[in-house]
Design a protein around this motif. Structure first.
Motif, PDB file in Angstrom:
ATOM      1  N   GLN B  38       5.086   1.993   0.843  1.00  0.00           N
ATOM      2  CA  GLN B  38       6.366   1.338   1.094  1.00  0.00           C
ATOM      3  C   GLN B  38       6.437   0.883   2.545  1.00  0.00           C
ATOM      4  O   GLN B  38       6.224   1.681   3.462  1.00  0.00           O
ATOM      5  CB  GLN B  38       7.544   2.261   0.777  1.00  0.00           C
ATOM      6  CG  GLN B  38       8.890   1.528   0.869  1.00  0.00           C
ATOM      7  CD  GLN B  38      10.087   2.406   0.556  1.00  0.00           C
ATOM      8  OE1 GLN B  38      10.093   3.594   0.829  1.00  0.00           O
ATOM      9  NE2 GLN B  38      11.116   1.802  -0.040  1.00  0.00           N
ATOM     10  N   LYS B  42      11.363  -2.900   2.117  1.00  0.00           N
ATOM     11  CA  LYS B  42      10.720  -3.391   0.893  1.00  0.00           C
ATOM     12  C   LYS B  42      10.690  -2.306  -0.182  1.00  0.00           C
ATOM     13  O   LYS B  42      10.776  -1.112   0.114  1.00  0.00           O
ATOM     14  CB  LYS B  42       9.294  -3.842   1.178  1.00  0.00           C
ATOM     15  CG  LYS B  42       9.191  -4.977   2.178  1.00  0.00           C
ATOM     16  CD  LYS B  42       9.803  -6.256   1.654  1.00  0.00           C
ATOM     17  CE  LYS B  42       9.567  -7.424   2.589  1.00  0.00           C
ATOM     18  NZ  LYS B  42      10.184  -8.680   2.081  1.00  0.00           N
ATOM     19  N   ALA B  43      10.547  -2.737  -1.435  1.00  0.00           N
ATOM     20  CA  ALA B  43      10.362  -1.790  -2.531  1.00  0.00           C
ATOM     21  C   ALA B  43       8.958  -1.207  -2.472  1.00  0.00           C
ATOM     22  O   ALA B  43       8.031  -1.834  -1.951  1.00  0.00           O
ATOM     23  CB  ALA B  43      10.587  -2.489  -3.865  1.00  0.00           C
ATOM     24  N   PRO B  44       8.787  -0.002  -3.007  1.00  0.00           N
ATOM     25  CA  PRO B  44       7.433   0.583  -3.049  1.00  0.00           C
ATOM     26  C   PRO B  44       6.493  -0.248  -3.912  1.00  0.00           C
ATOM     27  O   PRO B  44       6.911  -1.019  -4.777  1.00  0.00           O
ATOM     28  CB  PRO B  44       7.677   1.967  -3.669  1.00  0.00           C
ATOM     29  CG  PRO B  44       9.110   2.263  -3.410  1.00  0.00           C
ATOM     30  CD  PRO B  44       9.799   0.924  -3.496  1.00  0.00           C
TER      31      PRO B  44
END
Lengths: 121, 107
Positions: B38, B42-44
């Motif tokens: 991650q 931001k999204a993982p």
């Protein structure tokens, strides 16, 4: 292209309820398990709940069990999270996430961008 | 619930370094472990699943190993884009759980 779009977040008072939604597209929704994962500001990831492709298997984190309910509508390609009795510690960015397979025995392969839930008076 | 403990919690390294992050489960989870990256805001992103399978599109400098209770994520030669936070996750049983994260910083 896989798309997961969360909605329904916002500011809510402690003890109140909120319903999150996730609109899925770009894949065959009813072939995959789905999850909700949250991240409190500046903290790590916390798995919240998961649901199998046919809603036959559902799981919850101990921290939300009895307060949150996950559901899905395969006809509408949508995932939901009903959150009741909200607490300050539920404040987080809530991610909708797609599993790599149909049951809870698969990892998460794709994440939405999240919807922010803030619980405060 | 199964607890996952990652070590170290943070790590400073240089471009080109070989880096290893470990994840220990409080009980056996077979190979039902994934690793995510991650970056801030931001999204993982899924890197490794089933302990050692590389997700499509992920560079081969990332690798995973282990089974049972002890797992490792290795980055063979750090690139500038690898500086991020890394999480392990078990999907052996509900409730699924994540490790607390390892923050990889530039030395």
């Amino acid at each position: 292209e896989v798309q997961l779009v969360e909605s329904g977040g916002g500011l809510v008072q402690p003890g109140r309820s909120l319903r999150l939604s996730c609109a899925a597209s770009g894949f065959t929704f009813d072939d995959y398990a789905m999850h909700w994962v949250r991240q409190a500001p500046g903290k790590g990831l916390e798995w919240v709940s998961g649901i199998s492709w046919n809603s036959g298997s559902i799981g919850y984190a101990d921290s939300v069990k009895g307060r949150f309910t996950i559901s899905r509508d395969n006809a509408k390609n949508s995932l939901y999270l009903q959150m009741n009795s909200l607490r300050a510690e539920d404040t987080a960015l809530y991610y909708c996430a797609k599993a790599k397979g149909s049951s809870g025995w698969y990892p998460i392969s794709y994440w939405g961008q999240g919807t922010l839930v803030t619980v405060s008076s | 619930a199964i607890q996952l403990t990652q070590s170290p919690s943070s790590l400073s390294a240089s471009v080109g370094d070989r880096v290893t992050i470990t994840c220990r489960a409080s009980q056996g989870i077979s190979s039902a472990l994934a690793w995510y990256q991650q970056k801030p805001g931001k999204a993982p992103k899924l890197l490794i699943y089933d302990a050692s399978s590389l997700e499509s599109g992920v560079p081969s400098r990332f690798s995973g190993s282990g089974s049972g209770t002890d797992f490792t994520l290795t980055i063979s030669s750090l690139q500038p884009e690898d500086f991020a936070t890394y999480y392990c996750q078990q999907f052996n049983s509900y409730p699924q759980t994540f490790g607390q994260g390892t923050r990889l910083e530039i030395k």
